[in-house]
Scaffold this active site. Structure first.
Site, PDB file in Angstrom:
ATOM      1  N   THR A 111      78.451 -16.269  -7.224  1.00 45.02           N
ATOM      2  CA  THR A 111      77.719 -15.315  -6.894  1.00 45.02           C
ATOM      3  C   THR A 111      76.250 -15.562  -7.108  1.00 45.02           C
ATOM      4  OG1 THR A 111      79.279 -13.532  -6.316  1.00 45.02           O
ATOM      5  CG2 THR A 111      77.322 -13.278  -6.233  1.00 45.02           C
TER       6      THR A 111
ATOM      7  N   CYS B  21      90.137  -1.885   2.722  1.00 44.43           N
ATOM      8  CA  CYS B  21      89.732  -0.319   3.500  1.00 44.43           C
ATOM      9  C   CYS B  21      88.654   0.140   3.503  1.00 44.43           C
ATOM     10  CB  CYS B  21      90.771  -0.105   2.313  1.00 44.43           C
ATOM     11  SG  CYS B  21      92.721  -0.211   3.002  1.00 44.43           S
TER      12      CYS B  21
HETATM   13  C1  LIG Z   1      83.808 -19.266  -1.120  1.00 41.80           C
HETATM   14  C2  LIG Z   1      83.071 -18.391  -2.051  1.00 41.80           C
HETATM   15  N1  LIG Z   1      81.798 -18.210  -2.719  1.00 41.80           N
HETATM   16  C3  LIG Z   1      81.818 -17.608  -3.342  1.00 41.80           C
HETATM   17  C4  LIG Z   1      82.487 -17.161  -4.434  1.00 41.80           C
HETATM   18  C5  LIG Z   1      82.193 -16.049  -5.292  1.00 41.80           C
HETATM   19  O1  LIG Z   1      82.158 -16.812  -7.147  1.00 41.80           O
HETATM   20  P1  LIG Z   1      82.379 -15.652  -7.988  1.00 41.80           P
HETATM   21  O2  LIG Z   1      83.289 -14.927  -8.390  1.00 41.80           O
HETATM   22  O3  LIG Z   1      82.111 -17.056  -9.584  1.00 41.80           O
HETATM   23  O4  LIG Z   1      81.147 -15.200  -8.110  1.00 41.80           O
HETATM   24  C6  LIG Z   1      83.897 -17.309  -3.710  1.00 41.80           C
HETATM   25  C7  LIG Z   1      84.861 -16.013  -4.670  1.00 41.80           C
HETATM   26  O5  LIG Z   1      85.737 -15.822  -4.078  1.00 41.80           O
HETATM   27  C8  LIG Z   1      84.109 -17.476  -2.919  1.00 41.80           C
HETATM   28  O6  LIG Z   1      85.764 -17.513  -2.764  1.00 41.80           O
END
Ligand SMILES: Cc1ncc(COP(=O)(O)O)c(C=O)c1O
Length: 404
Positions: free
Chosen positions: A72, A327
């Site tokens: 993220t 939800c």
């Molecule tokens: C495609 C994708 N991008 C980004 C993320 C975010 O990853 P992180 O949990 O390391 O922030 C996820 C996690 O679910 C993901 O599946």
């Protein structure tokens, strides 16, 4: 039996990863920036983790890999810093992405739209991907960045990243890919594919949560998101999380060693599960051609069975899966990725994601086939609305890349 089939959400830490991390909590715990031996002691392990990461994704010596707190952060960093560097302080004003990116990309794009940036959200085709020619058609001379995921978290569908990268290279536009669902699951070789930035996350490939990385081609400039102590060559400040960095490197090494064999073993179990569910149950559909899917993922729709109800039954049977819908207060939301692919609203409320890992066993697959089938039959028996509608060739399901 407890069966965890939500590995696209997160994975178990591989015991060998955990072992590798332990000394860096209580034995080699100095701050790597300190000049004394307590600090410098960790340097070889950090170097090793960096080397493991370079090797796993085919990065070259000219490229940078910067550890972050998660993907993220890496996604936010690229989008926000390209905005600062090329839009606020440059002559561009446009970003191209897709409708089905992870919220860490989509919400950041919404934030940038509020700052006046023009964002194009490309629609996906009936397979849940975007073709390179579509990307090309939307790039203008004002486009600063294309940000398109390598593989989708809900469907597992793999985007044509090599072709999209080539389009961006020819057009002279920066290309970022969210590689979170690809790295450690399918071969990723950045010597062969033109990508300027790629985000990764260790907890998706049996590493710890709370550590990710951003790959940056050719050490190109990108303003830092976090300012402070100038760690990571000034690219990302903050004391290095040594145990997690060690864990990420080890996890990547394990995931990418003998990857073909590991992928085949997972794919065989996934295909057996999918074939059994499609073969046994009437009126169920899986999303996307599985030859172009990450080998661990099934997104299955069960007409007449609300996803949340199904999750509840699976949870009671000690099976962990996911719906991809959320939800929201009293409202049950449809799976947005399925809607984007063209599924009807009813079908999009029934999506269940089953995501396997290299730790999934054949016994677990057998158990899930049994309990899943049982749950569908039970829920349909008590459903007032369900009536079997035989799928017709070329009907809505077939037309939207949903297979039965
Ligand atoms: C495609 C994708 N991008 C980004 C993320 C975010 O990853 P992180 O949990 O390391 O922030 C996820 C996690 O679910 C993901 O599946």
């Amino acid at each position: 039996m407890n069966v965890y089939l939500d590995n696209n959400a997160t994975t178990m830490v591989d015991p060998a990863v955990y072992e590798a991390m332990i000394p860096f909590f209580s034995e080699v715990y100095g701050n790597p920036n300190s000049l004394h031996r307590f600090g410098t002691q960790s340097h070889p392990a950090i170097t090793q983790a960096i080397n493991q990461t370079y090797k796993a994704i085919g990065a070259s010596d000219n490229d940078d890999i910067v550890f972050t707190s998660c993907a993220t952060e890496a996604n936010n960093w690229v989008l926000q810093s390209v905005w600062i560097d090329h839009i606020l302080h440059g002559d561009k004003n446009h970003i191209v992405t897709t409708e089905i990116e992870h919220p860490s990309v989509l919400s950041t794009c919404k934030f940038l739209e509020d700052q006046g940036v023009k964002v194009t959200y490309l629609p996906v085709n009936d397979q849940g991907i975007v073709e390179a020619h579509t990307v090309k058609a939307f790039i203008t001379d004002k486009t600063a960045l294309v940000s398109i995921m390598w593989a989708n978290n809900e469907t597992g569908m793999i985007f044509p990243i090599a072709e999209i990268g080539e389009v961006c290279r020819q057009k002279g536009v920066l290309f970022h890919t969210d590689g979170v669902q690809a790295v450690g699951k399918i071969p990723v070789n950045l010597q062969e594919v033109h990508v300027d930035f790629m985000s990764m996350s260790a907890h998706k490939f049996h590493g710890p949560k709370g550590i990710g990385a951003l790959y940056i081609r050719d050490s190109q400039p990108l303003s830092p998101l976090l300012h402070g102590g100038d760690q990571m060559g000034g690219r990302r400040s903050g004391t290095l999380n040594v145990p997690y960095i060690v864990g990420m490197g080890k996890a990547l090494e394990l995931a990418t060693t003998d990857m073909e064999a590991k992928m085949s073993a997972i794919r065989a179990k996934r295909d057996r599960l999918e074939d059994a569910l499609l073969g046994t149950l009437e009126d169920v559909f899986t999303v996307g051609d599985r030859s172009n899917r990450t080998p661990n993922t099934i997104l299955i729709s069960i007409r007449g069975v609300e996803g949340e109800g199904m999750l509840w039954d699976l949870n009671t049977a000690l099976i962990g899966a996911s719906t991809g819908s959320a939800c929201a207060s009293e409202d049950l939301q449809a799976n947005s990725v399925m809607l984007a692919i063209g599924a009807d609203n009813e079908l999009a409320h029934t999506g269940i994601r089953l995501s396997l890992s290299r730790f999934t066993t054949d016994e677990e697959v057998d158990y899930v086939i049994d309990r899943f089938t049982h749950a569908v039959k039970r829920l349909r028996a008590i459903s007032s609305s369900y009536a079997i509608v035989q799928p017709t060739e070329g009907g809505a399901a077939a037309a939207c890349g949903i297979h039965h």
